[in-house]
Scaffold this motif. Structure first.
Motif, PDB file in Angstrom:
ATOM      1  N   ASP A  34       0.995  -1.174   0.018  1.00 17.81           N
ATOM      2  CA  ASP A  34      -0.036  -0.100  -0.011  1.00 17.81           C
ATOM      3  C   ASP A  34       1.027   1.199   0.001  1.00 17.81           C
ATOM      4  O   ASP A  34       0.470   2.287  -0.625  1.00 17.81           O
ATOM      5  CB  ASP A  34      -1.026  -0.143   1.018  1.00 17.81           C
ATOM      6  N   GLU A  35       1.956   1.298   0.835  1.00 21.43           N
ATOM      7  CA  GLU A  35       2.864   2.507   1.001  1.00 21.43           C
ATOM      8  C   GLU A  35       3.283   2.842  -0.447  1.00 21.43           C
ATOM      9  O   GLU A  35       3.309   3.974  -0.906  1.00 21.43           O
ATOM     10  CB  GLU A  35       3.796   2.412   1.809  1.00 21.43           C
ATOM     11  N   VAL A  38       0.607   4.219  -2.736  1.00 21.40           N
ATOM     12  CA  VAL A  38       0.289   5.530  -2.332  1.00 21.40           C
ATOM     13  C   VAL A  38       1.382   6.370  -2.876  1.00 21.40           C
ATOM     14  O   VAL A  38       0.845   7.567  -3.517  1.00 21.40           O
ATOM     15  CB  VAL A  38       0.113   5.840  -0.895  1.00 21.40           C
ATOM     16  N   ARG A  56      -9.254  -1.968  -4.502  1.00 25.68           N
ATOM     17  CA  ARG A  56      -8.122  -1.643  -3.718  1.00 25.68           C
ATOM     18  C   ARG A  56      -7.474  -0.224  -3.933  1.00 25.68           C
ATOM     19  O   ARG A  56      -7.379   0.706  -2.904  1.00 25.68           O
ATOM     20  CB  ARG A  56      -7.138  -2.698  -3.692  1.00 25.68           C
ATOM     21  N   LEU A  60      -7.680   3.071  -1.366  1.00 22.15           N
ATOM     22  CA  LEU A  60      -6.533   3.844  -1.067  1.00 22.15           C
ATOM     23  C   LEU A  60      -6.723   5.504  -1.240  1.00 22.15           C
ATOM     24  O   LEU A  60      -6.264   6.243  -0.595  1.00 22.15           O
ATOM     25  CB  LEU A  60      -5.149   3.433  -1.809  1.00 22.15           C
ATOM     26  N   HIS A  64      -6.401   8.242   1.323  1.00 17.02           N
ATOM     27  CA  HIS A  64      -5.209   9.044   1.395  1.00 17.02           C
ATOM     28  C   HIS A  64      -5.391  10.684   0.834  1.00 17.02           C
ATOM     29  O   HIS A  64      -4.443  11.244   0.891  1.00 17.02           O
ATOM     30  CB  HIS A  64      -4.090   8.155   0.765  1.00 17.02           C
TER      31      HIS A  64
END
Length: 168
Positions: A34-35, A38, A56, A60, A64
């Motif tokens: 995920d990091e 992003v 997904r 995200l 974010h």
């Protein structure tokens, strides 16, 4: 170090940019942390459109990033006219979006017409006044509408701001 860990380290340092070839047998978005995803989304200009890629990605983006909704123009039709005055000429722009201007593309696609206006005593010269017409896709019309909505909102906020806030 595993290839995925190497990619994360490279993105964290922001020293190297790399591309991964798109292949059916290649890496899937599901294996990207995920990091990292992003960080990639932060650099993308159209995050809202990327929400359609996968559930997904949608989660995200919505978790974010701030998403701003703009009301569409009434009847999905709008136009923008402006002119730029020069010494002995004017550049005139007329942009029409939606409705009949959209043509076969539909939506808020449109066209921009440019005219180089000059005084009558210069018009007899060849090529003194040219009209140019450019057709624009719906994505361009949407982008322009968002920009106009932002400008309108900023002007409304500035007009309603208190005099003390304007002095600061």
């Amino acid at each position: 170090m595993a290839p995925l860990e190497a990619s994360s380290a490279i993105l964290a340092d922001q020293a190297v940019a790399a591309t991964v070839p798109a292949r059916a047998s290649g890496p899937s978005i599901a294996v990207v942390p995920d990091e990292v995803l992003v960080a990639v989304l932060e650099a993308h200009p159209s995050r809202c459109q990327l929400r359609a890629v996968a559930p997904r990605v949608q989660r995200l983006v919505e978790a974010h990033f701030q998403i701003r909704h703009f009301e569409p123009p009434v009847g999905k039709v709008f136009s923008v006219d402006f002119e730029i005055n020069q010494d002995m000429a004017k550049h005139l722009y007329c942009a029409k979006f939606g409705g009949d201007s959209a043509g076969d593309a539909g939506g808020v696609a449109g066209a921009v017409t440019f005219m180089n206006w000059i005084p009558a005593y210069y018009r007899s010269a060849p090529h003194a006044s040219r009209d140019v017409r450019h057709h624009l896709a719906e994505s361009d019309g949407c982008t322009l509408w968002r920009l106009l909505a932002k400008v309108r909102d900023q002007r409304n906020e500035a007009a309603t701001a208190s005099p003390a806030a304007r002095d600061e």
